[in-house]
Design a protein around this motif. Structure first.
Motif, mmCIF file in Angstrom:
data_model
loop_
_atom_site.group_PDB
_atom_site.id
_atom_site.type_symbol
_atom_site.label_atom_id
_atom_site.label_comp_id
_atom_site.label_asym_id
_atom_site.label_seq_id
_atom_site.Cartn_x
_atom_site.Cartn_y
_atom_site.Cartn_z
ATOM 1 N N ASP A 233 8.883 7.701 2.705
ATOM 2 C CA ASP A 233 7.425 7.858 2.630
ATOM 3 C C ASP A 233 6.916 7.649 1.212
ATOM 4 N N ARG A 236 6.870 3.884 0.524
ATOM 5 C CA ARG A 236 5.727 3.248 1.184
ATOM 6 C C ARG A 236 4.435 3.527 0.429
ATOM 7 N N SER A 237 4.302 4.749 -0.113
ATOM 8 C CA SER A 237 3.123 5.066 -0.925
ATOM 9 C C SER A 237 3.087 4.205 -2.178
ATOM 10 N N GLU A 239 4.388 1.229 -2.502
ATOM 11 C CA GLU A 239 4.017 -0.130 -2.082
ATOM 12 C C GLU A 239 2.495 -0.273 -1.997
ATOM 13 N N ARG A 240 1.857 0.732 -1.435
ATOM 14 C CA ARG A 240 0.390 0.680 -1.316
ATOM 15 C C ARG A 240 -0.294 0.760 -2.671
ATOM 16 N N ALA A 241 0.359 1.387 -3.641
ATOM 17 C CA ALA A 241 -0.240 1.549 -4.961
ATOM 18 C C ALA A 241 -0.061 0.329 -5.858
ATOM 19 N N PRO A 245 0.831 -7.022 -3.566
ATOM 20 C CA PRO A 245 1.881 -6.709 -2.579
ATOM 21 C C PRO A 245 3.245 -7.221 -3.053
#
Length: 278
Positions: A233, A236-237, A239-241, A245
């Motif tokens: 998790d 994934r956080s 990656e979003r930050a 991409p």
């Protein structure tokens, strides 16, 4: 004579005969030292051990030496691996290795890193060299008299240049705390690296990796993590930050170990080779 070279330096060329190292039960890993064939899955299934997958490719010029690190205030192990067929690696670009908390340069040949880099080249990737040194168990953060980040930035390239490698083209790859350390290195020194590959980086929202993530700009980043990893998790956080991409990476079944990481090394090395190509 290289002033950083210890008078009685240790140089170890890896024995290319099949060897299984110890620690199988304690670590949940089978460590193969440049065996001539992939590790056997039936053995893993029979004994319930998660086994890394190592390619059926030979190691080239693979060395474990010692260097005096001023940045760390001690002698450190210095590992290099050149793909088979490329001699001593003169003129090849470099991927810097930042290890995690349980595997260190003396373990790298047993993990098959020299064989992985040969395999990448045999599959068509432009050749590059792997180079890594002993970092601190608690991370690759800067500070104080023991500064592993400064060693990677200022000393590793010097040791690599002395071997004839092309240090004008650098990438970084790491796993766990080394994955976080690779990202921190790129954030602290924009322009130093051409790309970063991070396996299951040990990050937490709000930490120094997250706070500096904007410094990555459009630097090519590869990001991989197993879905069964406790850090999933968090990754994934991250990656979003990211400001852009990831250009490589992904998520699959796997835990926080080389049984999973070994399955994504080929994709990561293909990505690194592309970022280092002229």
């Amino acid at each position: 004579m290289d002033p950083n070279r210890q008078p009685q330096r240790l140089t170890r060329h890896v024995d290319r005969r099949g060897v299984l190292a110890g620690g199988l039960v304690a670590l949940g890993l089978t460590v193969a030292a440049t065996a001539a064939r992939p590790l056997a899955r039936p053995f893993a299934q029979r004994f319930g051990v998660a086994t890394p997958v190592v390619p059926d490719a030979p190691a080239g010029d693979e060395r474990l030496e010692q260097r005096i690190s001023t940045a760390r205030g001690r002698t450190v192990d210095f590992y290099t691996a050149v793909p088979a067929g490329h001699g001593a690696g003169r003129g090849l670009p470099v991927c810097l290795i930042l290890h995690g908390g349980s595997k260190f340069p003396p373990d790298f040949s047993g993990l098959g890193l020299g064989r992985f880099v040969t395999d990448a080249v045999r599959r068509g990737a432009p050749p590059f060299v792997l180079a890594g040194a002993s970092g601190d168990r608690l991370g690759w953060r800067p500070g104080g008299p023991d500064d592993p980040q400064r060693m990677v930035r200022a000393e590793l390239p010097v040791w690599c240049r002395a071997r004839g490698f092309d240090t004008s083209r650098l990438a970084a790859w790491g796993w766990s705390m080394g994955g976080a350390g690779s990202l921190l290195l790129a954030e602290a020194y924009p322009g130093l690296l051409r790309g970063v590959a991070a396996f299951s980086p040990a990050v937490v929202p709000g930490d120094d990796v997250f706070s500096g993530v904007h410094q990555l700009g459009r630097l090519p980043v590869g990001l991989w993590c197993g879905r069964d990893d406790s850090l999933y998790d968090m990754v994934r956080s991250l990656e979003r930050a990211l400001p852009a991409p990831p250009v490589a990476g992904g998520y699959a079944d796997g835990r926080h170990n080389f049984a999973y990481w070994s399955t994504v090394v080929p994709a990561a090395f293909d990505f690194i080779a592309r970022t280092l190509a002229r």
